[in-house]
Design an enzyme around this catalytic site. Structure first.
Site, PDB file in Angstrom:
ATOM      1  N   LYS A  72       0.767  -1.167   0.214  1.00  0.00           N
ATOM      2  CA  LYS A  72      -0.028   0.145  -0.147  1.00  0.00           C
ATOM      3  C   LYS A  72       0.898   1.245  -0.151  1.00  0.00           C
ATOM      4  CE  LYS A  72      -3.978  -1.864   0.050  1.00  0.00           C
ATOM      5  NZ  LYS A  72      -4.977  -1.597  -1.403  1.00  0.00           N
TER       6      LYS A  72
HETATM    7  N1  PMP Z   1      -3.534  -8.091   1.422  1.00  0.00           N
HETATM    8  C1  PMP Z   1      -3.934  -7.162   2.374  1.00  0.00           C
HETATM    9  C2  PMP Z   1      -3.251  -7.297   3.558  1.00  0.00           C
HETATM   10  C3  PMP Z   1      -4.555  -5.918   2.015  1.00  0.00           C
HETATM   11  O1  PMP Z   1      -4.503  -4.944   2.966  1.00  0.00           O
HETATM   12  C4  PMP Z   1      -5.158  -5.676   0.903  1.00  0.00           C
HETATM   13  C5  PMP Z   1      -5.665  -4.361   0.540  1.00  0.00           C
HETATM   14  N2  PMP Z   1      -7.057  -4.511   0.649  1.00  0.00           N
HETATM   15  C6  PMP Z   1      -4.805  -6.726  -0.289  1.00  0.00           C
HETATM   16  C7  PMP Z   1      -4.354  -7.834   0.099  1.00  0.00           C
HETATM   17  C8  PMP Z   1      -5.326  -6.586  -1.601  1.00  0.00           C
HETATM   18  O2  PMP Z   1      -4.851  -5.666  -2.354  1.00  0.00           O
HETATM   19  P1  PMP Z   1      -5.801  -4.702  -3.397  1.00  0.00           P
HETATM   20  O3  PMP Z   1      -6.269  -3.743  -2.329  1.00  0.00           O
HETATM   21  O4  PMP Z   1      -4.869  -3.975  -4.166  1.00  0.00           O
HETATM   22  O5  PMP Z   1      -6.498  -5.440  -4.100  1.00  0.00           O
END
Ligand code: PMP
Length: 368
Positions: A72
């Site tokens: 992130k």
């Molecule tokens: N794994 C974790 C620990 C996350 O916080 C997130 C974000 N929601 C994701 C995977 C998925 O990533 P994305 O939001 O880019 O689909």
């Protein structure tokens, strides 16, 4: 007493020449200007143990190597930089977001460096570790119920929207509905995977929450080589897989589950469903056990969704998705330290019925 012997004439001569050389050289300290310069360029690491018995080669792109310990950091920095370039973010501004924890941590970290305030609406499903970490990074945190509908005024989406409307000089990151979320991974994660594998990647396996990671990576890689398979990971209790297959939002798919950050109870526009070839769903239990196995066998201390991602790899392998020539890159989104009170707590695992301590593998018991 330790005495230094007097150097011989020749040694003294070389010494003087050497000192002159050093004095004439411009010395410089090699340092980063801030942690923000360390965002991205995470390594890919071969998975040697958990992949045993599977056809193909398996590599993890380990996003915990980002300074905020998750993928992130990439979207937070990209969205904030873009807002600054467009003149939307002014000095002293407040950054507002809904977040399961990781995006919030990245936003809080960047806000410190760039001098912004940070207000976060978090679901009560997030681990206490994550909430405490956000507060430690100076963010103001509102904890909202996960069990209410997305349009309920108590939901973390509605709370964040309200905070944004009521706070002058604020921006709402809105990662679920922000196209820049995809762009961030298109420009960085996708490009890095292509370059790190020298174009030899055949499959990527990626968890889907907002969908930014899978969509950005998938878009970049398919532009380079349209035969690369983009394989998604969804949770039981989420609507994404069914929506991908039918283009219908099916409320019956929704029920509570434990994995944080995976799956969704709404359809995010930050997901480009056309880029994704297929989804599989994974269970809370198998994902938790897999995360613990990755930590123990690969020495990689990974978060819950990394377990989910590799559990999905196993399920895709069972479907016959890979052969000996497959080069599979699986994204490990964050670090295990965020889940100490959950998947890395034997008590929590037992409470969930995920760990039968009586029948635990003898080799894992610790003798004191
Ligand atoms: N794994 C974790 C620990 C996350 O916080 C997130 C974000 N929601 C994701 C995977 C998925 O990533 P994305 O939001 O880019 O689909």
């Amino acid at each position: 007493m330790i005495c230094q012997s007097v150097p011989k004439f020749r040694d003294r001569l070389t010494d003087t020449i050497f000192k002159d050389m050093i004095l004439n050289m411009k010395k410089e300290i090699t340092a980063y200007n801030s942690v923000l310069e360390l965002v991205g360029n995470t390594p890919i690491i071969k998975l040697n143990k958990v992949s045993e018995g599977l056809k193909g080669n398996f590599y993890a792109k380990v996003e915990a190597f980002n300074p905020g310990h998750s993928a992130k950091d990439r979207i937070a920095l990209h969205i904030i930089n873009s807002a600054e370039e467009k003149g939307i973010l002014k000095p002293g501004a407040t950054i507002v977001e809904t977040t399961s924890g990781n995006t919030g941590f990245s936003l809080a970290m960047i806000s410190i460096i760039k001098g912004y305030k940070c207000i976060l609406a978090v679901s009560d499903k997030s681990s206490q570790d994550k909430i405490d970490m956000l507060k430690s990074m100076g963010a103001k945190v509102y904890v909202c119920p996960a069990s209410v509908a997305a349009d309920d005024p108590r939901s973390y989406y509605e709370v964040a929207k309200r905070v944004h409307e009521e706070t002058p000089n604020s921006i709402y990151i809105n990662q679920y509905f922000n196209e820049l979320n995809i762009d961030a991974h298109y420009c960085s994660t996708g490009k890095e995977i292509w370059e790190q594998t020298d174009g030899l990647v055949t499959h990527v396996v990626v968890c889907s929450g907002t969908g930014g990671t899978i969509s950005g990576i998938g878009r970049y890689l398919k532009e380079q080589n349209p035969t690369i398979k983009v394989l998604g990971v969804d949770a039981f209790g989420s609507v994404l897989k069914k929506y991908h297959e039918t283009k219908e939002f099916d409320e019956k798919e929704i029920f509570p589950y434990k994995i944080e950050g995976l799956g969704k109870n709404l359809i995010p526009t930050a997901t480009d469903f056309d880029i994704i070839d297929q989804y599989v769903k994974v269970t809370d239990k198998e994902s938790a056990i897999m995360a613990r196995e990755i930590s123990r066998t690969e020495g990689l201390f990974v978060g819950y969704t990394s377990g989910a991602a590799f559990q999905a790899v196993k399920q895709y392998a069972e479907q016959g998705e890979f052969d000996e020539n497959s080069n599979v890159v699986v994204i490990f989104p964050d670090h295990g330290s965020r889940y100490m009170s959950k998947i890395y707590s034997d008590e929590w695992m037992q409470e969930q019925g995920f760990l039968d301590i009586e029948n635990i593998d003898e080799s894992l018991k610790i003798e004191i």
